[in-house]
Every structure is written in C-alpha cells, then in structure tokens.
Design a protein around this motif. Structure first.
Motif, PDB file in Angstrom:
ATOM      1  N   LEU A 210      -9.749   0.868 -13.807  1.00 28.31           N
ATOM      2  CA  LEU A 210      -8.284   0.856 -13.733  1.00 28.31           C
ATOM      3  C   LEU A 210      -7.824   1.907 -12.729  1.00 28.31           C
ATOM      4  CD1 LEU A 210      -5.479  -0.041 -14.806  1.00 28.31           C
ATOM      5  CD2 LEU A 210      -5.669   1.796 -16.504  1.00 28.31           C
ATOM      6  N   LYS A 211      -6.969   1.498 -11.799  1.00 29.37           N
ATOM      7  CA  LYS A 211      -6.464   2.415 -10.775  1.00 29.37           C
ATOM      8  C   LYS A 211      -4.958   2.539 -10.905  1.00 29.37           C
ATOM      9  CE  LYS A 211      -6.762   3.561  -5.865  1.00 29.37           C
ATOM     10  NZ  LYS A 211      -7.350   3.207  -4.545  1.00 29.37           N
ATOM     11  N   LEU A 212      -4.484   3.779 -10.945  1.00 32.99           N
ATOM     12  CA  LEU A 212      -3.057   4.068 -10.981  1.00 32.99           C
ATOM     13  C   LEU A 212      -2.635   4.592  -9.616  1.00 32.99           C
ATOM     14  CD1 LEU A 212      -2.927   5.862 -14.449  1.00 32.99           C
ATOM     15  CD2 LEU A 212      -2.589   3.429 -13.954  1.00 32.99           C
ATOM     16  N   ALA A 213      -1.576   4.029  -9.068  1.00 37.01           N
ATOM     17  CA  ALA A 213      -1.180   4.354  -7.693  1.00 37.01           C
ATOM     18  C   ALA A 213      -0.775   5.807  -7.527  1.00 37.01           C
ATOM     19  CB  ALA A 213      -0.052   3.445  -7.235  1.00 37.01           C
ATOM     20  N   LYS A 214      -0.108   6.379  -8.556  1.00 39.98           N
ATOM     21  CA  LYS A 214       0.298   7.776  -8.437  1.00 39.98           C
ATOM     22  C   LYS A 214       0.428   8.409  -9.811  1.00 39.98           C
ATOM     23  CE  LYS A 214       3.473  11.009  -6.238  1.00 39.98           C
ATOM     24  NZ  LYS A 214       4.666  11.202  -5.387  1.00 39.98           N
ATOM     25  N   VAL A 215      -0.227   9.548  -9.957  1.00 35.40           N
ATOM     26  CA  VAL A 215      -0.085  10.368 -11.157  1.00 35.40           C
ATOM     27  C   VAL A 215       0.092  11.815 -10.705  1.00 35.40           C
ATOM     28  CG1 VAL A 215      -1.545   8.849 -12.562  1.00 35.40           C
ATOM     29  CG2 VAL A 215      -2.564  10.820 -11.380  1.00 35.40           C
TER      30      VAL A 215
END
Length: 413
Positions: A210-215
C-alpha cells in the motif's frame, strides 16, 4: 616489473567513471578496472530508474560526515552548474522537477550510463572488467595491484572508487575498505541509509504494497523529537519505505546501532486535522448513524489502512458510528493523525541505497581527494565517509568527488 601505468582507477561506478573521464580529458592514459561485467554501477536504478543525477540545492546541510565540512570544496569546484554543463556536453538533456531534483529528459537512468560509457570509448580509456583484485600494496612509490588469474598491474597513481556496502546485488563488496585499511587508512563504521525500516507491530502485513502519496512523520529517539519529514509512504510486509522514510533512515540506523529506542509518529491525513475529522464524524453520525465505522473511515483513508487501524485498536469493523462512544472515536482519530510505530531495525544492505560511514575523511585532502597518509592515492564517491539526503545528492557527490580526484591525479604525471 611490468609497465607502470600513469593512472589506474578501480571501480567503474559513477565516481570512478567521472574520475577516469576527467583524467583522460587532460590527456592522461587511464586504465579502468571493474569487478563486475558492466560499467556504471548503480546508475541504472537511481531515482526509481529515472536517473535522479543531481539537485539544484546543493547546500552542505544535505550531506553527512564525521567531518561535516569535508564535501564543501568538491561541491564548490564541481557543483550543479558544472554538472549540467558536463552532461549536456556529452548529449544528455536535463530537466528539474518541482522539488529541485534533476533528471535526464529521457527519464531513463540507463541513458546516463550509456552516454558515460560512450565517453569512455571516445577517450580511449582502457577497461578491464570481471577482475578479482586480491591485494593492493606499494613498492617504493609504485602501487602494485595483485589480481587473480591476471598478471599484477602497476601504477604511479591510484584512485579507489569502489563504493560501499549498499546494494551487493549490484556489485557492492566493500573491498575498497579492506585495501584502504591495509594501506594505513581508518574506517568510520559503515551502516545502511536510504533504507527501509522494520517494525514488530502486529498486522503490518495487511498493508503490504500500500502506497500513500503524502504523509507527515515525526521521529522520536529515546522519547526526544529528532526530525520531521513528509513525502510518500510505502508499506512492506514487516515495515515501511518511501521518500518520507528514506529522509530520516540515517538517523534511525545510527540510533539503532547505538541501542536507542526509536519510534515514528505518522500523520496519515496531513490535509485533515483532528478537529476536521471529528466534525466529519459528527456530521455523518447525524446523517447516517447506521453507517459502519469501516465505511466511515473509507471516506478519507484507503480501505486496507482503515482495516489496519481498527484491527490494531481491536474495534469491530461493523460497529455503527451511531453506537461509537466519544472516547473510542477520539482514540481512532488520534491514531489516524498521530500513529505511533515502533522501529526495531532496518532492512539489509540489499535494500539500502547508500552507505553511511567509510574511509575517514580526516585522512583525505578535501581539495584534491588525495590521501594524507599515502601519496598519490585518491578516493572518490561512496567509499568515503560522506553520504547525502535522498534527492540526487549522492550521485552529485560521486560526480564532484570523482572530478576532483581525476583532476588532481592528472597533475604532474
């Protein structure tokens, strides 16, 4: 004794290629020795394969070393302007993204490798690949390079550009450290950086890939705030990766090596604060109290991350928001905006992009990359105790240090 070569460069990665090309441009006959079967080292995989070869912001703060000021002379001598001129001269058009990272216009790292190799051929640099060096010593002022299955090689001047320990699958062996130590140099202990981090927290496998674009992340070492960073976040089966993680991985790796407790706090919704999420919950509770918690969370989080949060907190997926207590929703929303992830290690050298530590730069002249211990011995690139942030800084160090080493080794031969 066989013919003594004017200059031998060991290692045909980015630093070694730049050193050899710089010397050859000045008319020096160069012999390039490479353990692998191909030239270019890790170049083809840099910048996720797009070739992040530099950055327009080369402030010294982006580099790390036991002697923090050491990289300055090389970066001033061969900074972004000269790097751009060099690559455009050999036919590579460049572009800069919004973050200041510099790439070939082709967006293919392999194009950097191919055009550098073309320059090697143009300048008639002699290349021997697949070599296995057993030992490097000195006979008087001459370097002796003993090789398995080949006659010994002799040189007036020697550049070591053998890299570090990161990415052994691409040829890294750390042999250069051993040779330098045999010649009298000392080593700052190497450890991996720009590397994935691991955690023992249960259920992380739910988030694999799972990849989150911005944290936004905050690093705590022994309960003290040490760094903040933002960027993308990628989950792996037993930990985390991504640009947000790479930017603080050096600090984590060093802290773990010193036995310190390391925790990362993650804000999964940097564009939505706790108050906004709580307001949304109350609005949805009034609008549709029978909605499940899992479905509510999917209004702003990926499904798998929503499941992970609830599973970690041991909350039933099907619990309706109309029945959720204020204390429970507070706990959920705090874990979304301030999720604490304990870190227990880093991935192996196989997954590291760069090596921290290396040959002590206290024993190297920053103006020339020449050893202060062994005359006419030079170093370039990752073998030295210099590493940069994620964003093109490590390749820039290879170009800058390689240029200085090649230039200095060419003088008065």
């Amino acid at each position: 004794m066989n013919t003594i070569r004017p200059l031998v460069v060991i290692g045909a990665g980015p630093a070694g290629l730049m050193a050899g090309l710089t010397a050859a441009e000045k008319g020096i006959k160069v012999l390039l020795l490479e353990r692998g079967n191909h030239l270019g080292g890790k170049i083809p995989v840099t910048g996720d394969g797009k070739g992040n070869l530099s950055n327009i912001d080369l402030d010294l703060s982006h580099y790390n070393s036991a002697s923090p000021g050491f990289p300055l002379a090389a970066l001033r001598e061969f900074g972004f302007k000269k790097t751009r001129e060099f690559f455009e001269k050999i036919g590579i058009k460049l572009y800069t993204d919004q973050g200041g990272r510099v790439y070939p216009y082709s967006q293919e790292a392999a194009s950097i490798q191919k055009l550098l190799v073309a320059e090697v051929h143009r300048l008639n640099i002699e290349v021997i690949t697949g070599i296995d060096i057993q030992k490097i010593g000195k006979i008087g002022s001459t370097f002796e390079i003993l090789m398995k299955h080949l006659p010994s090689c002799y040189a007036h001047r020697l550049i070591l550009a053998t890299g570090g320990l990161a990415a052994p699958q691409l040829g890294a062996t750390g042999d250069g450290y051993r040779w330098a130590v045999q010649l009298g140099h000392h080593l700052e202990p190497p450890f991996p950086a720009l590397v994935q981090l691991t955690s023992f927290l249960p259920h992380l496998g739910l988030l694999d890939k799972l990849k989150l674009a911005k944290v936004e992340i905050t690093l705590f070492i022994d309960d003290k705030l040490k760094a903040n960073a933002s960027g993308d976040l990628l989950f792996i089966p037993c930990g985390i990766s991504g640009t947000a993680i790479f930017s603080i991985s050096r600090l984590v790796s060093l802290a773990l090596a010193q036995g310190q407790q390391t925790v990362i706090m993650i804000n999964f919704t940097p564009g939505l604060n706790y108050q906004e999420l709580f307001q949304s919950f109350n609005e949805q509770k009034n609008y549709y109290p029978q909605k499940s918690l899992l479905l509510f969370l999917q209004g702003f989080l990926p499904e798998r991350l929503s499941q992970f949060i609830l599973k970690t907190l041991r909350i039933d997926f099907d619990l309706t928001i109309g029945l959720v207590s204020e204390g429970k929703i507070n706990n959920i929303l705090k874990n979304i905006t301030n999720f604490y992830l304990p870190i227990n290690g880093t991935q192996s050298w196989k997954y590291a992009q760069v090596t921290c530590g290396g040959i002590s730069v206290k024993e190297v002249n920053p103006e020339t990359m020449e050893s202060r211990i062994v005359p006419h011995l030079y170093f370039a690139g990752e073998i030295l105790d210099v590493d940069g942030d994620c964003g093109g800084y490590n390749l820039q160090w290879a170009w800058s240090s390689g240029y200085l080493a090649g230039k200095a080794a060419s003088q008065n031969i």
